[in-house]
Design a protein around this motif. Structure first.
Motif, mmCIF file in Angstrom:
data_model
loop_
_atom_site.group_PDB
_atom_site.id
_atom_site.type_symbol
_atom_site.label_atom_id
_atom_site.label_comp_id
_atom_site.label_asym_id
_atom_site.label_seq_id
_atom_site.Cartn_x
_atom_site.Cartn_y
_atom_site.Cartn_z
ATOM 1 N N CYS A 190 56.649 60.476 5.189
ATOM 2 C CA CYS A 190 57.629 59.406 5.014
ATOM 3 C C CYS A 190 56.997 58.328 4.142
ATOM 4 C CB CYS A 190 58.081 58.846 6.358
ATOM 5 S SG CYS A 190 56.763 58.189 7.383
ATOM 6 N N GLU A 193 57.984 51.487 4.932
ATOM 7 C CA GLU A 193 58.841 51.189 6.089
ATOM 8 C C GLU A 193 58.136 51.519 7.396
ATOM 9 O OE1 GLU A 193 61.570 54.954 6.787
ATOM 10 O OE2 GLU A 193 61.816 54.172 4.765
ATOM 11 N N LYS A 194 58.754 51.099 8.492
ATOM 12 C CA LYS A 194 58.245 51.433 9.818
ATOM 13 C C LYS A 194 58.199 52.958 9.904
ATOM 14 C CE LYS A 194 59.282 50.548 14.652
ATOM 15 N NZ LYS A 194 60.270 49.987 15.563
ATOM 16 N N CYS A 195 57.034 53.501 10.022
ATOM 17 C CA CYS A 195 56.872 54.932 9.859
ATOM 18 C C CYS A 195 57.325 55.732 11.083
ATOM 19 C CB CYS A 195 55.432 55.260 9.517
ATOM 20 S SG CYS A 195 55.315 56.893 8.789
ATOM 21 N N TRP A 196 57.811 56.906 10.815
ATOM 22 C CA TRP A 196 58.339 57.795 11.840
ATOM 23 C C TRP A 196 57.271 58.220 12.832
ATOM 24 C CZ3 TRP A 196 63.167 59.668 12.960
ATOM 25 C CH2 TRP A 196 64.196 59.315 12.072
ATOM 26 N N LEU A 230 66.825 56.024 18.877
ATOM 27 C CA LEU A 230 65.673 55.154 18.667
ATOM 28 C C LEU A 230 65.434 54.878 17.188
ATOM 29 C CD1 LEU A 230 63.232 56.827 21.205
ATOM 30 C CD2 LEU A 230 64.654 54.807 21.557
ATOM 31 N N LYS A 231 65.676 55.893 16.349
ATOM 32 C CA LYS A 231 65.485 55.728 14.910
ATOM 33 C C LYS A 231 66.348 56.754 14.193
ATOM 34 C CE LYS A 231 61.877 55.391 11.353
ATOM 35 N NZ LYS A 231 62.230 54.107 10.787
ATOM 36 N N GLU A 232 66.860 56.353 13.049
ATOM 37 C CA GLU A 232 67.705 57.222 12.253
ATOM 38 C C GLU A 232 67.382 56.971 10.788
ATOM 39 O OE1 GLU A 232 72.495 58.091 11.877
ATOM 40 O OE2 GLU A 232 71.757 56.673 13.361
ATOM 41 N N GLY A 233 67.282 58.036 10.013
ATOM 42 C CA GLY A 233 66.997 57.872 8.592
ATOM 43 C C GLY A 233 66.496 59.153 7.959
ATOM 44 N N VAL A 284 56.982 55.869 15.792
ATOM 45 C CA VAL A 284 58.169 55.849 16.639
ATOM 46 C C VAL A 284 58.261 57.139 17.454
ATOM 47 C CG1 VAL A 284 60.689 55.630 16.647
ATOM 48 C CG2 VAL A 284 59.353 54.351 14.997
#
Length: 136
Positions: A87, A91-94, A10-13, A97
Motif C-alpha cells: 500500500c 496514508e494510514k497503512c493497512w 474498520l477500514k475500506e479502500g 489496521v
C-alpha cells in the motif's frame, strides 16, 4: 460477539495484492476490513467475486518493509499460506489496521474461550470440589 459487531467496517479502500501466478504482478483490489474478516474484491465498482479472509484463519501479519513509495507486508494464514500486499506509504497503512483488528479478535476469542471453560468447570460439582481441595 453480536452480529452488529462482526459487520463493523474498520477500514475500506484500495490495496495491491501480488498475484499467485508465475509473473507475480501487483493487482489493485478494493478491500474492506471488518471486525471478523478482510474482504478482497477484484471489481472496484460492483464488489462482486470477492474473497473473504476470516481473521480466525490469519496467524499473523509479517515481513513489513517500507520502501520509498510503498509499504510491503505479508499475511500468514493458519495453514502457512503467505499472501503479499503493498500500500502507499503516505496514508494510514493497512498492515497496522489489520494487525490491530487481529489482536482485538484474538483477545475477544481468548476471553470467550476462558469464560466457556470456566462455566464448564463450575457446572460439574466434582471439579469444584477438586479445586477447593487444591486451594491453600
Amino acid at each position: 460477539m453480536s452480529a452488529d459487531e462482526t459487520r463493523q467496517v474498520l477500514k475500506e479502500g484500495e490495496l495491491e495484492k501480488r498475484s499467485d501466478n508465475l509473473l507475480q504482478f501487483w493487482k489493485r483490489k478494493t478491500c474492506v476490513l471488518t471486525t471478523d474478516s478482510l474482504n478482497i474484491y477484484a471489481d472496484t465498482q460492483k464488489r462482486t467475486k470477492g474473497k473473504e479472509l476470516k481473521l480466525q484463519s490469519i496467524k499473523k501479519v509479517d515481513c513489513v518493509e517500507r520502501t520509498g513509495k510503498f509499504v510491503y507486508f505479508t499475511i500468514v494464514t493458519t495453514d502457512n499460506k503467505e499472501i503479499d500486499f503493498r500500500c502507499p506509504g503516505e496514508e494510514k497503512c493497512w498492515n497496522a489496521v489489520i494487525t490491530m483488528a487481529l489482536i482485538e479478535y484474538q483477545n475477544k476469542k481468548a476471553i470467550q474461550d476462558f469464560k466457556t471453560r470456566q462455566d464448564g468447570e463450575s457446572a460439574s460439582p466434582g471439579q469444584q470440589e477438586r479445586r477447593m481441595a487444591r486451594a491453600p
